[in-house]
Motif scaffolding. Structure first.
Motif, short mmCIF file in Angstrom:
data_model
loop_
_atom_site.label_atom_id
_atom_site.label_comp_id
_atom_site.label_asym_id
_atom_site.label_seq_id
_atom_site.Cartn_x
_atom_site.Cartn_y
_atom_site.Cartn_z
N THR A 141 70.00 67.66 92.28
CA THR A 141 70.55 68.25 93.50
C THR A 141 71.69 67.38 93.99
O THR A 141 71.79 66.20 93.63
CB THR A 141 69.49 68.39 94.61
OG1 THR A 141 68.97 67.09 94.92
CG2 THR A 141 68.34 69.29 94.19
N ALA A 170 69.32 68.77 103.58
CA ALA A 170 68.36 67.96 102.83
C ALA A 170 67.16 68.77 102.37
O ALA A 170 66.37 68.30 101.54
CB ALA A 170 67.89 66.78 103.67
N ILE A 227 66.31 69.09 98.61
CA ILE A 227 65.76 67.97 97.84
C ILE A 227 64.33 68.31 97.41
O ILE A 227 63.53 68.78 98.22
CB ILE A 227 65.79 66.66 98.66
CG1 ILE A 227 67.23 66.32 99.07
CG2 ILE A 227 65.18 65.51 97.86
CD1 ILE A 227 67.33 65.15 100.03
N VAL A 242 68.86 63.16 93.69
CA VAL A 242 69.84 63.77 94.58
C VAL A 242 71.04 62.84 94.68
O VAL A 242 70.89 61.63 94.84
CB VAL A 242 69.24 64.07 95.98
CG1 VAL A 242 68.65 62.82 96.63
CG2 VAL A 242 70.30 64.69 96.90
N ALA A 251 64.80 62.02 101.11
CA ALA A 251 64.68 61.74 99.69
C ALA A 251 63.57 60.72 99.42
O ALA A 251 62.77 60.90 98.49
CB ALA A 251 66.02 61.22 99.15
N ALA A 278 62.42 61.01 95.70
CA ALA A 278 63.56 61.50 94.92
C ALA A 278 64.60 60.38 94.81
O ALA A 278 65.07 59.89 95.83
CB ALA A 278 64.18 62.72 95.60
N VAL A 323 68.01 58.46 94.78
CA VAL A 323 69.24 58.80 95.49
C VAL A 323 70.40 57.98 94.96
O VAL A 323 70.28 56.77 94.75
CB VAL A 323 69.11 58.53 97.01
CG1 VAL A 323 70.34 59.04 97.75
CG2 VAL A 323 67.85 59.15 97.58
#
Length: 434
Positions: free
Chosen positions: A159, A184, A187, A193, A210, A215, A217
């Motif tokens: 993403t 956001a 996400i 992301v 995130a 996730a 970043v």
């Protein structure tokens, strides 16, 4: 052949009907095609289209088949759904329209499908088309916001969020933190992301989300660096550096200083995709080759050189500011005329105030035929308040092209992309007849 879109138009709504329930319901009836293709999902206030154009070129240079869903369109409705720059054919589009019309008729009693919008149906058809055509990767552009946008039913492999600015504040929130929270929403848990150049307040909101979802970043300015070098007649030169690449000098063929950020984010996404797929990263020569061919109509697009006419779809203050900076950098010595209009959900007065600050320019306000546009009466009243000339756009452009005495060194036509779609076709025909 012209595709009949009248049935689809009956689902048009002046405001989006946020929520994913309808999308999930209609896609379930089609066997969940949105879960079939590997998706790179992009949100952001501005820069999405240009980032996609850069990314698609990078992926294609290695021979990949790249699906893209992006809106709005400038030339034909079909271009919103395409593979390697080739829009969905009229025949395929007609088949999907008939399929979904029949699907909704057969399930007319399903309450979950009530309130479906035109954009949701287009999104569903895009997923269906890509599932059937099986491209190597699909780039999906968020329509508005992110969290509740119809594209957010996908399960992406990557993403990205390009920029955050104040736009659609009545729907997404009154400040950048609120808007960042909505963006956001794309996400997904443990899915990487990547972030473009985003102000700290908004960036903190996104990074926090995130981290909550574990996730990974990557942030422009921290994990990958983009540094503008110079503007040339055929593009922008910049340097790029990341954890995967030592500093390298590159050039994008798209005009506008802000395009170096879009290009940099696209390269970071491409590198992340190649790593995820176990592929070797693109060489400097491959990147330069890809971007020498990159195109994105309606973004600092020179539609005519004699006279010099440029089209740009800067449709909110966050986009107008960097466009003005680019005009001052590239065309500082030229007298400029600006023809502007936008749709009703945009901050028209703030944008007009920004354009009035552009040195050496004359601003004219107009309107255009579209249910989302301001009426002639409304724009005339705003023009009167601001002390601006107001003119019907076809008359303005006809006079401008035919009467050299009225021409400035540069004419910029800007504002709504829906407006540019009409202007672009009109100008191409006018100029071809000269």
């Amino acid at each position: 052949m012209t595709v009949d879109l009248s049935w689809l138009a009956t689902y048009r709504s002046s405001e989006p009907h946020f929520g994913l329930e309808r999308m999930e319901a209609i896609l379930a009836l089609r066997g969940n095609p949105h879960l079939v293709c590997p998706v790179i999902h992009l949100a952001g206030t501005n820069g999405k289209g240009s980032t996609i154009a850069h990314l698609r070129s990078l992926l294609e240079v290695r021979g990949l088949r790249v699906g893209v869903f992006s809106s709005p369109y400038l030339v034909s409705f079909n271009e919103q759904i395409g593979i390697n720059g080739v829009p969905i054919s009229d025949k395929d589009l007609e088949d999907y329209l008939a399929l979904y019309r029949d699907l909704l008729e057969r399930n007319s009693s399903d309450q979950t499908l009530l309130g479906l919008t035109e954009f949701e149906l287009i999104t569903a058809m895009a997923f269906d088309y890509f599932a059937a055509e099986k491209p190597d990767v699909v780039i999906m552009e968020v329509g508005m916001g992110g969290r509740l946008d119809s594209t957010n039913v996908c399960q992406p492999i990557l993403t990205a969020i390009t920029t955050i600015g104040l736009d659609h504040v009545a729907l997404l929130g009154p400040d950048v933190a609120s808007i960042a929270r909505e963006k956001a929403g794309i996400i997904k848990e443990k899915i990487p992301v990547l972030l473009g150049r985003i102000e700290l307040e908004a960036q903190e909101v996104i990074v926090q989300e995130a981290h909550r979802l574990s996730a990974p970043v990557e942030v422009l300015g921290q994990d990958f660096l983009v540094c503008y070098q110079e503007s040339l007649a055929d593009g922008e030169v910049f340097t790029y550096q990341s954890q995967n690449r030592s500093e390298v000098q590159l050039k994008t063929g798209l005009l506008g200083i802000y395009q170096v950020d879009n290009a940099g984010l696209a390269l970071a996404l491409c590198d992340a995709f190649f790593q995820e797929r176990g592929l070797s990263l693109l060489s400097q020569d491959e990147i330069i080759q890809a971007w020498s061919q990159v195109q994105w109509p309606g973004r600092l697009e020179i539609i005519s050189t004699q006279p010099l006419i440029i089209l740009d779809g800067a449709h909110n203050p966050h986009a107008v500011r960097p466009l003005i900076e680019t005009l001052q950098e590239r065309y500082a010595q030229l007298d400029k005329q600006v023809l502007f209009t936008c749709i009703q959900t945009k901050a028209i007065e703030e944008m007009l105030d920004l354009w009035l600050e552009l040195e050496g320019s004359q601003l004219t306000l107009t309107t255009f035929e579209d249910p989302r546009a301001y009426s002639v009466k409304e724009t005339q009243e705003i023009a009167l308040q601001k002390g601006l000339p107001h003119q019907e756009w076809k008359l303005f452009l006809t006079n401008y092209i035919e009467k050299e005495s009225q021409q400035s060194d540069l004419l910029l036509v800007t504002g709504s992309l829906y407006f540019l779609a009409q202007v672009r076709a009109f100008l191409i025909e006018k100029i071809s007849r000269r």
